[in-house]
Design a protein around this motif. Structure first.
Motif, short mmCIF file in Angstrom:
data_model
loop_
_atom_site.label_atom_id
_atom_site.label_comp_id
_atom_site.label_asym_id
_atom_site.label_seq_id
_atom_site.Cartn_x
_atom_site.Cartn_y
_atom_site.Cartn_z
N ASP A 1 0.84 -1.20 0.00
CA ASP A 1 0.00 0.00 0.00
C ASP A 1 0.87 1.25 0.00
OD1 ASP A 1 -2.43 -1.27 -0.10
OD2 ASP A 1 -2.89 -1.07 2.03
N SER A 2 1.88 1.24 0.87
CA SER A 2 2.80 2.38 0.96
C SER A 2 3.57 2.56 -0.34
CB SER A 2 3.76 2.17 2.13
OG SER A 2 4.77 3.15 2.14
N ALA A 3 3.97 1.45 -0.96
CA ALA A 3 4.71 1.51 -2.22
C ALA A 3 3.86 2.17 -3.30
CB ALA A 3 5.11 0.10 -2.66
N PHE A 4 2.62 1.74 -3.42
CA PHE A 4 1.73 2.31 -4.43
C PHE A 4 1.52 3.80 -4.21
CE2 PHE A 4 -2.54 3.12 -6.24
CZ PHE A 4 -2.29 2.73 -7.56
N SER A 5 1.32 4.17 -2.94
CA SER A 5 1.12 5.57 -2.60
C SER A 5 2.36 6.40 -2.93
CB SER A 5 0.78 5.70 -1.12
OG SER A 5 0.66 7.04 -0.74
N SER A 6 3.55 5.88 -2.60
CA SER A 6 4.80 6.60 -2.85
C SER A 6 5.03 6.80 -4.35
CB SER A 6 5.98 5.85 -2.25
OG SER A 6 5.89 5.81 -0.85
N ILE A 7 4.75 5.74 -5.11
CA ILE A 7 4.96 5.83 -6.56
C ILE A 7 4.02 6.86 -7.18
CG2 ILE A 7 4.68 4.55 -8.73
CD1 ILE A 7 5.67 2.04 -7.13
N LEU B 1 4.88 11.11 -8.90
CA LEU B 1 4.70 11.38 -10.33
C LEU B 1 4.81 12.85 -10.71
CD1 LEU B 1 1.88 8.80 -11.22
CD2 LEU B 1 4.31 8.68 -11.81
N PRO B 2 4.21 13.77 -9.93
CA PRO B 2 4.28 15.19 -10.34
C PRO B 2 5.65 15.83 -10.15
CG PRO B 2 2.42 14.76 -8.86
CD PRO B 2 3.33 13.59 -8.77
N THR B 3 6.51 15.19 -9.35
CA THR B 3 7.81 15.81 -9.02
C THR B 3 8.96 15.01 -9.64
OG1 THR B 3 7.76 14.61 -6.90
CG2 THR B 3 6.96 16.90 -6.92
N ILE C 1 0.80 3.50 -14.84
CA ILE C 1 1.86 4.33 -14.26
C ILE C 1 3.19 4.00 -14.96
CG2 ILE C 1 3.18 4.78 -12.16
CD1 ILE C 1 0.57 4.34 -10.60
N PRO C 2 3.89 4.99 -15.47
CA PRO C 2 5.12 4.74 -16.23
C PRO C 2 6.30 4.42 -15.32
CG PRO C 2 4.70 7.09 -16.09
CD PRO C 2 3.54 6.42 -15.44
N ILE C 3 6.41 3.17 -14.92
CA ILE C 3 7.52 2.73 -14.07
C ILE C 3 7.94 1.34 -14.52
CG2 ILE C 3 5.98 1.74 -12.30
CD1 ILE C 3 8.06 2.70 -10.20
N LYS C 4 9.22 1.07 -14.48
CA LYS C 4 9.74 -0.23 -14.88
C LYS C 4 9.67 -1.17 -13.66
CE LYS C 4 12.83 2.26 -17.97
NZ LYS C 4 11.93 2.21 -19.13
N ILE C 5 9.10 -2.36 -13.88
CA ILE C 5 8.79 -3.25 -12.76
C ILE C 5 9.69 -4.48 -12.78
CG2 ILE C 5 7.01 -4.71 -11.74
CD1 ILE C 5 4.94 -2.77 -13.01
#
Length: 224
Positions: A39-45, A49-51, A86-90
């Motif tokens: 949950d924390s990981a998803f929130s942090s990611i 995004l805006p910064t 979400i544009p992130i490499k997994i």
């Protein structure tokens, strides 16, 4: 000056996170953050995004004591990230090496990397990150071999083979399979043909006997 690479490590065992960080201590231009919660990981990611968004997330698959979380494991985290595009490499760093689990995670979720905790080292992790940044997949040697074997087995499996493997645990004698196994044209397979098919399956799956054959088929995900 080149841009810093921002990585999020997600694992519920802090010692694992510290170990991974130690492997990357000499990697230039790296910023690493970590969390023990999906949950924390998803929130942090999402909040980054805006910064300064994360470039890569590495997650375990299983999390102890995650029943109270909305996102209760690594697979759920990957699905949530992909659902929102979400544009992130997994990448996956886990202890799960069961062929069926590996095959399903890679086939259904398509992470760019799949690494095993028990064999990971600085060289492999660094190489995996470099591959991911270039949008190229990297699977550890053991994972690559499991995928190759599973693919070869799938190529070798036909409808008759699947029937035999599914029926085999239900019968105490091979002779009982006669009258049960059907050919593609609907005709029943004779016992000699069934025994011949079983012999080939034992060779293909490197099984010592029919009991071992069923175990191998389950490990490969052919049987539930």
């Amino acid at each position: 000056m080149s841009k810093k690479i921002k990585i999020l490590l997600v694992d519920d065992h802090q010692l694992i996170i510290e170990g991974i960080c130690s492997y990357l201590k000499d990697f230039d231009n790296l910023h690493i953050e970590s969390t023990n919660s999906c949950d924390s990981a998803f929130s942090s990611i999402k909040s980054s995004l805006p910064t300064i968004p994360f470039d890569i997330v590495f997650t375990d698959l299983s999390f102890d004591g995650s029943t109270n979380e909305t996102i209760d494991g690594g697979e759920s985290l990957i699905k949530a990230l992909q659902k929102e595009e979400i544009p992130i490499k997994i990448g996956v760093i886990t202890g799960h090496s069961e062929t069926n689990r590996v095959f399903n995670v890679i086939r259904n979720l398509n992470p760019l990397s799949y690494l095993l905790k028990g064999s990971i080292n600085t060289t492999e992790l660094t190489f995996a990150i470099e591959r991911m940044l270039a949008d190229k997949p990297y699977y550890s040697h053991e994972i690559h071999n499991k995928l190759l074997k599973r693919t070869l087995v799938e190529i070798q499996m036909d409808e008759v083979a699947i029937q035999i493997l599914k029926e085999l645990p239900k019968h105490t004698k091979i002779a009982n399979l006669e009258g049960v196994i059907k050919k593609p044209d609907g005709n029943l397979l004779k016992i000699r043909a069934i025994e011949s098919k079983l012999a080939k399956l034992r060779t293909d799956l490197n099984a010592n006997n029919n009991t071992d054959l069923v175990l191998k088929a389950k490990e490969l995900g052919i049987l539930d």
